[in-house]
Design a protein around this motif. Sequence first.
Motif, PDB file in Angstrom:
ATOM      1  N   GLY A 167      66.368  39.901  55.965  1.00 47.67           N
ATOM      2  CA  GLY A 167      67.120  39.216  56.936  1.00 47.67           C
ATOM      3  C   GLY A 167      67.959  37.830  56.538  1.00 47.67           C
ATOM      4  N   PHE A 168      69.172  38.150  56.735  1.00 47.85           N
ATOM      5  CA  PHE A 168      70.646  36.043  56.979  1.00 47.85           C
ATOM      6  C   PHE A 168      69.709  35.255  58.432  1.00 47.85           C
ATOM      7  N   ILE A 169      69.327  34.282  59.000  1.00 50.07           N
ATOM      8  CA  ILE A 169      69.396  33.780  60.465  1.00 50.07           C
ATOM      9  C   ILE A 169      70.324  32.465  60.384  1.00 50.07           C
ATOM     10  N   PRO A 170      71.142  32.810  60.729  1.00 48.30           N
ATOM     11  CA  PRO A 170      72.381  31.618  61.191  1.00 48.30           C
ATOM     12  C   PRO A 170      71.910  30.058  62.265  1.00 48.30           C
ATOM     13  N   MET A 171      71.950  29.404  61.797  1.00 48.36           N
ATOM     14  CA  MET A 171      71.597  27.939  62.557  1.00 48.36           C
ATOM     15  C   MET A 171      71.996  26.981  62.212  1.00 48.36           C
ATOM     16  N   LEU A 172      71.924  25.557  62.903  1.00 48.94           N
ATOM     17  CA  LEU A 172      72.768  24.752  62.922  1.00 48.94           C
ATOM     18  C   LEU A 172      72.018  23.674  62.036  1.00 48.94           C
ATOM     19  N   TYR A 173      73.022  23.083  61.077  1.00 50.33           N
ATOM     20  CA  TYR A 173      72.198  21.803  60.245  1.00 50.33           C
ATOM     21  C   TYR A 173      72.365  20.573  60.469  1.00 50.33           C
ATOM     22  N   SER A 174      71.117  19.538  60.410  1.00 53.97           N
ATOM     23  CA  SER A 174      71.528  18.237  60.606  1.00 53.97           C
ATOM     24  C   SER A 174      70.755  17.298  60.112  1.00 53.97           C
ATOM     25  N   ARG A 175      71.384  16.302  59.237  1.00 56.90           N
ATOM     26  CA  ARG A 175      70.728  15.253  58.710  1.00 56.90           C
ATOM     27  C   ARG A 175      71.040  14.069  58.721  1.00 56.90           C
ATOM     28  N   VAL A 176      69.983  13.178  59.517  1.00 58.58           N
ATOM     29  CA  VAL A 176      69.858  11.575  59.269  1.00 58.58           C
ATOM     30  C   VAL A 176      69.223  10.794  58.464  1.00 58.58           C
ATOM     31  N   GLU A 177      70.116   9.580  57.863  1.00 56.02           N
ATOM     32  CA  GLU A 177      69.024   9.013  57.291  1.00 56.02           C
ATOM     33  C   GLU A 177      69.623   7.628  57.589  1.00 56.02           C
ATOM     34  N   LEU A 178      68.256   6.809  57.673  1.00 57.44           N
ATOM     35  CA  LEU A 178      68.569   5.052  57.276  1.00 57.44           C
ATOM     36  C   LEU A 178      68.368   4.206  56.559  1.00 57.44           C
ATOM     37  N   ILE A 185      63.846   0.890  50.139  1.00 60.73           N
ATOM     38  CA  ILE A 185      63.562   2.211  51.437  1.00 60.73           C
ATOM     39  C   ILE A 185      64.281   2.665  52.556  1.00 60.73           C
ATOM     40  N   SER A 186      64.465   3.739  52.314  1.00 63.40           N
ATOM     41  CA  SER A 186      65.284   4.352  53.470  1.00 63.40           C
ATOM     42  C   SER A 186      64.190   5.278  54.347  1.00 63.40           C
ATOM     43  N   LEU A 187      64.187   6.015  55.328  1.00 57.73           N
ATOM     44  CA  LEU A 187      64.318   6.942  56.772  1.00 57.73           C
ATOM     45  C   LEU A 187      65.013   8.038  56.494  1.00 57.73           C
ATOM     46  N   PHE A 188      64.930   9.470  56.342  1.00 62.53           N
ATOM     47  CA  PHE A 188      65.253  10.342  57.062  1.00 62.53           C
ATOM     48  C   PHE A 188      64.854  11.739  57.174  1.00 62.53           C
ATOM     49  N   ALA A 189      65.303  12.565  58.474  1.00 64.27           N
ATOM     50  CA  ALA A 189      65.007  13.604  59.313  1.00 64.27           C
ATOM     51  C   ALA A 189      65.778  14.533  59.044  1.00 64.27           C
ATOM     52  N   GLU A 190      65.607  15.691  58.184  1.00 57.11           N
ATOM     53  CA  GLU A 190      67.175  16.653  58.336  1.00 57.11           C
ATOM     54  C   GLU A 190      66.374  17.686  59.169  1.00 57.11           C
ATOM     55  N   GLY A 191      66.584  19.041  59.130  1.00 55.63           N
ATOM     56  CA  GLY A 191      66.638  19.805  59.881  1.00 55.63           C
ATOM     57  C   GLY A 191      67.354  21.453  60.499  1.00 55.63           C
ATOM     58  N   SER A 192      67.127  22.048  60.505  1.00 53.65           N
ATOM     59  CA  SER A 192      67.584  23.557  61.029  1.00 53.65           C
ATOM     60  C   SER A 192      66.970  24.124  62.285  1.00 53.65           C
ATOM     61  N   ASP A 198      65.516  36.069  71.907  1.00 51.70           N
ATOM     62  CA  ASP A 198      64.237  35.832  71.914  1.00 51.70           C
ATOM     63  C   ASP A 198      63.906  35.457  70.978  1.00 51.70           C
ATOM     64  N   ASN A 199      64.975  34.630  69.761  1.00 53.66           N
ATOM     65  CA  ASN A 199      64.145  34.041  68.290  1.00 53.66           C
ATOM     66  C   ASN A 199      64.650  32.937  68.579  1.00 53.66           C
ATOM     67  N   ASN A 200      63.619  32.213  68.253  1.00 52.66           N
ATOM     68  CA  ASN A 200      63.209  30.479  67.921  1.00 52.66           C
ATOM     69  C   ASN A 200      62.769  30.119  66.973  1.00 52.66           C
ATOM     70  N   ILE A 201      64.539  29.434  66.002  1.00 52.22           N
ATOM     71  CA  ILE A 201      62.962  28.871  64.939  1.00 52.22           C
ATOM     72  C   ILE A 201      64.265  26.947  64.739  1.00 52.22           C
ATOM     73  N   MET A 202      63.000  26.501  63.912  1.00 55.20           N
ATOM     74  CA  MET A 202      62.706  25.348  63.489  1.00 55.20           C
ATOM     75  C   MET A 202      62.406  25.442  62.561  1.00 55.20           C
ATOM     76  N   ASP A 203      62.787  24.243  61.850  1.00 55.61           N
ATOM     77  CA  ASP A 203      62.588  23.826  60.117  1.00 55.61           C
ATOM     78  C   ASP A 203      63.100  22.363  60.298  1.00 55.61           C
ATOM     79  N   VAL A 204      62.370  21.680  60.113  1.00 56.37           N
ATOM     80  CA  VAL A 204      62.638  20.428  59.991  1.00 56.37           C
ATOM     81  C   VAL A 204      61.639  19.938  59.396  1.00 56.37           C
ATOM     82  N   ASN A 205      62.724  17.807  58.451  1.00 53.99           N
ATOM     83  CA  ASN A 205      61.179  17.873  58.021  1.00 53.99           C
ATOM     84  C   ASN A 205      61.686  16.689  58.070  1.00 53.99           C
ATOM     85  N   ALA A 206      60.635  14.769  57.610  1.00 53.63           N
ATOM     86  CA  ALA A 206      61.020  13.928  58.002  1.00 53.63           C
ATOM     87  C   ALA A 206      60.085  12.994  57.263  1.00 53.63           C
ATOM     88  N   ALA A 207      60.803  11.831  56.303  1.00 56.33           N
ATOM     89  CA  ALA A 207      60.059  11.309  55.312  1.00 56.33           C
ATOM     90  C   ALA A 207      60.610  10.218  54.816  1.00 56.33           C
TER      91      ALA A 207
END
Length: 256
Positions: A167-178, A185-192, A198-207
Amino acid sequence: MTFSFQQIAVSSLIASTLLASSAKSDTLLGVYAGAQMWAMESTGSVATSADDLLSFAYDDERQSSFYVALEHFVPFVPNAKIIVTTLETDGNTTINQDFTFAGETFTVNAELQNILDLTSTDHILYYEILDNDLVSIDVGINAKKLDGAITVRDTVSNTASVQQMNGFIPMLYSRVELGIPATDISLFAEGSYLAIDDNNIMDVNAALEYRVIDSLAMNMAFQLGYRSIQAELDDIDNTYADIDFTGVYAGVEVHF
């Protein structure tokens, strides 16, 4: 709840209309490719009916993730990125009441194994609304596809029941890099993100990212980060789940 291509297309049109006027980039044409190894810890429960979620003690696993992104200079046309992540683990539990999964009923005191054999594929369209050496901000939409199978098996009788998931799930996406001035060296955070009914989905990473090669021909960077996928699914392709996948990862990215 199964999301249709029409819903995804409407979400894409809305996002494109809101973002096109502010889309700016100093990138003429670039290809980004990366690979990550993820030390994934899993917790949660699954079912094929809303009131029958069953928790399992999942094993920790090492998972892989790969991505490719294309950025260009064409006005109003979004950039594109695809991320493929394996989500494979298994866990066990002993049930204290009858449990039905995908049409098969397992009786009380049965020792059950749950096998998750899933792939998450993110189809992302995004705009760069800010892009310089100090700050980069991307926003867009993601059609996340969950594909694979969830198996419940009685470890004694070897009786098994399999629920396919596609199945497909539509999500919002964003990414910030400093970027850190005067360093590689840089820092970034990315997520959908998604929160519908009743559907709650979060897929995030920071590095933290360290550039080891920075030239006109190619850039290369090493990454060390943390990723978390939290999914509360309510009837996604007849599947119900409340699962968390979390852990640290190491990766490498090249940019041509």
